[in-house]
Design a protein around this motif. Structure first.
Motif, PDB file in Angstrom:
ATOM      1  N   GLN A  75       0.829  -1.207   0.000  1.00 32.38           N
ATOM      2  CA  GLN A  75       0.000   0.000   0.000  1.00 32.38           C
ATOM      3  C   GLN A  75       0.868   1.262   0.000  1.00 32.38           C
ATOM      4  OE1 GLN A  75      -0.535   2.178   3.000  1.00 32.38           O
ATOM      5  NE2 GLN A  75      -1.672   3.534   1.650  1.00 32.38           N
ATOM      6  N   ASN A  76       1.933   1.276   0.862  1.00 33.00           N
ATOM      7  CA  ASN A  76       2.857   2.420   0.891  1.00 33.00           C
ATOM      8  C   ASN A  76       3.418   2.711  -0.493  1.00 33.00           C
ATOM      9  OD1 ASN A  76       4.129   1.202   3.938  1.00 33.00           O
ATOM     10  ND2 ASN A  76       3.179   3.180   3.737  1.00 33.00           N
ATOM     11  N   VAL A  77       3.930   1.638  -1.120  1.00 36.60           N
ATOM     12  CA  VAL A  77       4.588   1.783  -2.426  1.00 36.60           C
ATOM     13  C   VAL A  77       3.590   2.309  -3.453  1.00 36.60           C
ATOM     14  CG1 VAL A  77       5.878   0.594  -4.264  1.00 36.60           C
ATOM     15  CG2 VAL A  77       6.226  -0.070  -1.878  1.00 36.60           C
ATOM     16  N   ARG A  78       2.391   1.703  -3.458  1.00 35.23           N
ATOM     17  CA  ARG A  78       1.340   2.124  -4.401  1.00 35.23           C
ATOM     18  C   ARG A  78       1.010   3.595  -4.200  1.00 35.23           C
ATOM     19  NH1 ARG A  78      -2.295  -1.734  -2.860  1.00 35.23           N
ATOM     20  NH2 ARG A  78      -3.742  -0.208  -2.047  1.00 35.23           N
ATOM     21  N   TYR A  79       0.927   4.018  -2.939  1.00 38.47           N
ATOM     22  CA  TYR A  79       0.565   5.397  -2.626  1.00 38.47           C
ATOM     23  C   TYR A  79       1.652   6.372  -3.068  1.00 38.47           C
ATOM     24  CZ  TYR A  79      -1.178   9.451  -0.100  1.00 38.47           C
ATOM     25  OH  TYR A  79      -1.642  10.710   0.217  1.00 38.47           O
ATOM     26  N   VAL A  80       2.916   6.011  -2.829  1.00 44.61           N
ATOM     27  CA  VAL A  80       4.035   6.870  -3.257  1.00 44.61           C
ATOM     28  C   VAL A  80       4.019   7.017  -4.782  1.00 44.61           C
ATOM     29  CG1 VAL A  80       6.556   7.034  -3.425  1.00 44.61           C
ATOM     30  CG2 VAL A  80       5.497   6.468  -1.243  1.00 44.61           C
ATOM     31  N   LEU A  81       3.754   5.926  -5.500  1.00 45.35           N
ATOM     32  CA  LEU A  81       3.694   5.989  -6.970  1.00 45.35           C
ATOM     33  C   LEU A  81       2.586   6.938  -7.425  1.00 45.35           C
ATOM     34  CD1 LEU A  81       4.255   2.245  -8.054  1.00 45.35           C
ATOM     35  CD2 LEU A  81       5.951   4.033  -7.698  1.00 45.35           C
ATOM     36  N   SER A  82       1.444   6.918  -6.715  1.00 46.20           N
ATOM     37  CA  SER A  82       0.336   7.814  -7.086  1.00 46.20           C
ATOM     38  C   SER A  82       0.705   9.269  -6.822  1.00 46.20           C
ATOM     39  CB  SER A  82      -0.953   7.431  -6.347  1.00 46.20           C
ATOM     40  OG  SER A  82      -0.901   7.848  -5.003  1.00 46.20           O
ATOM     41  N   LEU A  83       1.477   9.530  -5.746  1.00 46.27           N
ATOM     42  CA  LEU A  83       1.926  10.903  -5.460  1.00 46.27           C
ATOM     43  C   LEU A  83       2.934  11.391  -6.501  1.00 46.27           C
ATOM     44  CD1 LEU A  83       2.387  10.968  -1.563  1.00 46.27           C
ATOM     45  CD2 LEU A  83       0.528  11.939  -2.893  1.00 46.27           C
ATOM     46  N   GLY A  87       3.112  14.660  -8.872  1.00 42.00           N
ATOM     47  CA  GLY A  87       4.208  15.569  -8.519  1.00 42.00           C
ATOM     48  C   GLY A  87       4.110  16.060  -7.096  1.00 42.00           C
ATOM     49  N   ALA A  88       3.530  15.213  -6.208  1.00 47.26           N
ATOM     50  CA  ALA A  88       3.291  15.642  -4.820  1.00 47.26           C
ATOM     51  C   ALA A  88       4.059  14.810  -3.803  1.00 47.26           C
ATOM     52  CB  ALA A  88       1.789  15.577  -4.521  1.00 47.26           C
ATOM     53  N   GLU A  89       5.099  14.097  -4.263  1.00 51.20           N
ATOM     54  CA  GLU A  89       5.822  13.192  -3.337  1.00 51.20           C
ATOM     55  C   GLU A  89       6.584  13.947  -2.241  1.00 51.20           C
ATOM     56  OE1 GLU A  89       8.698  14.127  -6.598  1.00 51.20           O
ATOM     57  OE2 GLU A  89       6.584  13.596  -6.506  1.00 51.20           O
ATOM     58  N   ASP A  90       6.799  15.274  -2.440  1.00 47.16           N
ATOM     59  CA  ASP A  90       7.496  16.059  -1.416  1.00 47.16           C
ATOM     60  C   ASP A  90       6.662  16.207  -0.136  1.00 47.16           C
ATOM     61  OD1 ASP A  90       5.763  17.538  -3.070  1.00 47.16           O
ATOM     62  OD2 ASP A  90       6.577  19.422  -2.334  1.00 47.16           O
ATOM     63  N   LYS A  91       5.353  15.895  -0.231  1.00 47.91           N
ATOM     64  CA  LYS A  91       4.473  16.014   0.945  1.00 47.91           C
ATOM     65  C   LYS A  91       4.598  14.815   1.890  1.00 47.91           C
ATOM     66  CE  LYS A  91       0.987  18.758  -1.478  1.00 47.91           C
ATOM     67  NZ  LYS A  91      -0.366  18.738  -2.061  1.00 47.91           N
ATOM     68  N   LEU A  92       5.364  13.796   1.457  1.00 42.65           N
ATOM     69  CA  LEU A  92       5.478  12.568   2.252  1.00 42.65           C
ATOM     70  C   LEU A  92       6.067  12.798   3.636  1.00 42.65           C
ATOM     71  CD1 LEU A  92       6.629   9.968  -0.403  1.00 42.65           C
ATOM     72  CD2 LEU A  92       4.647   9.742   1.092  1.00 42.65           C
ATOM     73  N   THR A 113      -2.209   7.878   4.537  1.00 45.50           N
ATOM     74  CA  THR A 113      -2.270   8.738   3.350  1.00 45.50           C
ATOM     75  C   THR A 113      -2.451  10.183   3.812  1.00 45.50           C
ATOM     76  OG1 THR A 113      -4.688   8.714   3.106  1.00 45.50           O
ATOM     77  CG2 THR A 113      -3.476   6.879   2.082  1.00 45.50           C
ATOM     78  N   LEU A 114      -2.245  11.130   2.904  1.00 43.06           N
ATOM     79  CA  LEU A 114      -2.410  12.551   3.253  1.00 43.06           C
ATOM     80  C   LEU A 114      -3.868  12.858   3.574  1.00 43.06           C
ATOM     81  CD1 LEU A 114      -0.031  13.989   0.516  1.00 43.06           C
ATOM     82  CD2 LEU A 114       0.406  13.976   2.979  1.00 43.06           C
ATOM     83  N   GLY A 115      -4.793  12.172   2.881  1.00 39.97           N
ATOM     84  CA  GLY A 115      -6.228  12.342   3.160  1.00 39.97           C
ATOM     85  C   GLY A 115      -6.559  11.895   4.576  1.00 39.97           C
ATOM     86  N   GLN A 116      -5.975  10.768   5.002  1.00 34.65           N
ATOM     87  CA  GLN A 116      -6.196  10.277   6.362  1.00 34.65           C
ATOM     88  C   GLN A 116      -5.598  11.235   7.390  1.00 34.65           C
ATOM     89  OE1 GLN A 116      -4.814   6.245   6.857  1.00 34.65           O
ATOM     90  NE2 GLN A 116      -6.606   5.380   5.855  1.00 34.65           N
ATOM     91  N   LYS A 117      -4.427  11.778   7.084  1.00 37.83           N
ATOM     92  CA  LYS A 117      -3.772  12.719   8.024  1.00 37.83           C
ATOM     93  C   LYS A 117      -4.637  13.973   8.219  1.00 37.83           C
ATOM     94  CE  LYS A 117       0.525  15.122   9.084  1.00 37.83           C
ATOM     95  NZ  LYS A 117       0.737  14.561  10.418  1.00 37.83           N
ATOM     96  N   LYS A 118      -5.182  14.477   7.103  1.00 34.79           N
ATOM     97  CA  LYS A 118      -6.046  15.659   7.164  1.00 34.79           C
ATOM     98  C   LYS A 118      -7.286  15.374   8.021  1.00 34.79           C
ATOM     99  CE  LYS A 118      -8.486  18.821   4.089  1.00 34.79           C
ATOM    100  NZ  LYS A 118      -9.056  18.983   2.742  1.00 34.79           N
ATOM    101  N   TYR A 119      -7.829  14.163   7.868  1.00 37.35           N
ATOM    102  CA  TYR A 119      -9.022  13.727   8.613  1.00 37.35           C
ATOM    103  C   TYR A 119      -8.721  13.660  10.110  1.00 37.35           C
ATOM    104  CZ  TYR A 119     -12.659  10.205   9.899  1.00 37.35           C
ATOM    105  OH  TYR A 119     -13.695   9.500  10.469  1.00 37.35           O
TER     106      TYR A 119
END
Length: 320
Positions: A75-83, A87-92, A113-119
């Protein structure tokens, strides 16, 4: 053919990066049509220049997570690829290290995920949080984790979990037993999350004392809920009247989290979802936060993400 070298400081970081049977690196090679070779403490990435640049960004993103103490998963890897695609991988770097709760088995619960962090931040900062999104985005699980944390810290005296007993194609009357036994299957996901956080024994003890209550939404009518952390799950299946009734139960020193998936409404035809209406009506009120998850926030099996995308495409095609 273009080549790029990345230096990895520590051997254990390289081992984490490659994953079991090199599965993480294989995922990157497949995604970007590149070849990644390990030579001592260096990684050599070769392929088309643009693909190598993306693969480099993905690997650096994964190394950011590893340096913060995260354990890599598919899941981590998949999420990083989507970022990287966005062009948003700097938010990791903002993502890692935020532990909400420790489960009964000693496992830390963190936003993935960033969505979960915001929540999670919205729940901390607001009295009422509405979280809407597809299955597998952790809406309920993270809300229960936040509730258990507040309860352990004595910020609240009670945890109250509720959901509407709306049938998904089945009838309550066909289920055996009394009313409590009939509604228990609807509340099972809430029990599961609490068992995970507290352990079955502690949960039973708190429930006996009345510190934890798991009940159908109908049981909330006429009550004022003070010093409580209240979670309404499956809120897409509330009517607008039920939603108004629930929200007005809020007492002093309490928090509310309302979660639901607006693509899975089981209400009879013609009935509008109370969650959809509440998200529109309450969005500009201070101390109320509305969080929307997308398929990128799904932390279940990869196929769950693909299923959600396929259904979204189908709905879009129907609308057109």
């Amino acid at each position: 053919m273009f080549e790029q070298i990345i230096s990895v400081d520590r051997m254990e970081h390289a081992v984490s990066l490659f994953g079991s049977f090199d599965e993480n690196i294989r995922q990157i090679e497949q995604e970007y049509s590149v070849q990644v070779v390990s030579r001592g403490s260096d990684l050599k990435i070769s392929g088309e220049a643009d693909n190598v640049a993306k693969a480099t960004r993905a690997i650096n993103g994964l190394l950011t997570l590893i340096n913060k103490g995260e354990t890599l998963s598919e899941q981590n890897v998949r999420y990083v690829l989507s970022l990287v695609r966005e062009g948003a991988e700097d938010k990791l770097s903002a993502l890692s290290g935020d532990c909400i709760c420790i489960t009964a088995k000693g496992k830390p619960v963190k936003p993935k995920t960033l969505g979960q962090k915001k929540y999670v931040e919205a729940i901390r900062q607001n009295t009422i949080t509405l979280g809407a999104g597809p299955a597998g985005t952790g809406k309920t699980y993270l809300a229960v984790a936040a509730a258990v944390t507040a309860f352990r810290a004595k910020e609240v005296n009670r945890i109250i979990l509720t959901r509407p007993a709306v049938e998904a194609g089945e009838k309550l009357g066909f289920l055996p037993g009394d009313l409590q036994q009939k509604v228990d299957p609807y509340l099972r996901p809430l029990y599961d999350a609490l068992f995970d956080m507290l352990g079955a024994e502690a949960f039973a003890r708190y429930q006996e004392r009345g510190s934890i209550e798991v009940a159908p939404l109908a049981y909330m009518r006429g009550r004022t809920l003070d010093d409580s952390f209240i979670i309404l799950d499956e809120a897409q299946n509330t009517t607008k009247e039920q939603m108004k009734m629930f929200l007005t139960r809020l007492g002093f020193n309490s928090k509310m989290v309302v979660t639901g998936d607006v693509t899975q409404i089981d209400l009879p035809d013609g009935k509008k979802s109370g969650l959809l209406e509440a998200m529109k009506i309450l969005k500009n009120i201070p101390d109320i936060s509305v969080c929307r998850f997308t398929e990128k926030d799904v932390v279940r099996h990869r196929l769950v993400q693909e299923i959600i995308k396929a259904y979204e495409k189908n709905e879009e095609a129907k609308r057109k």
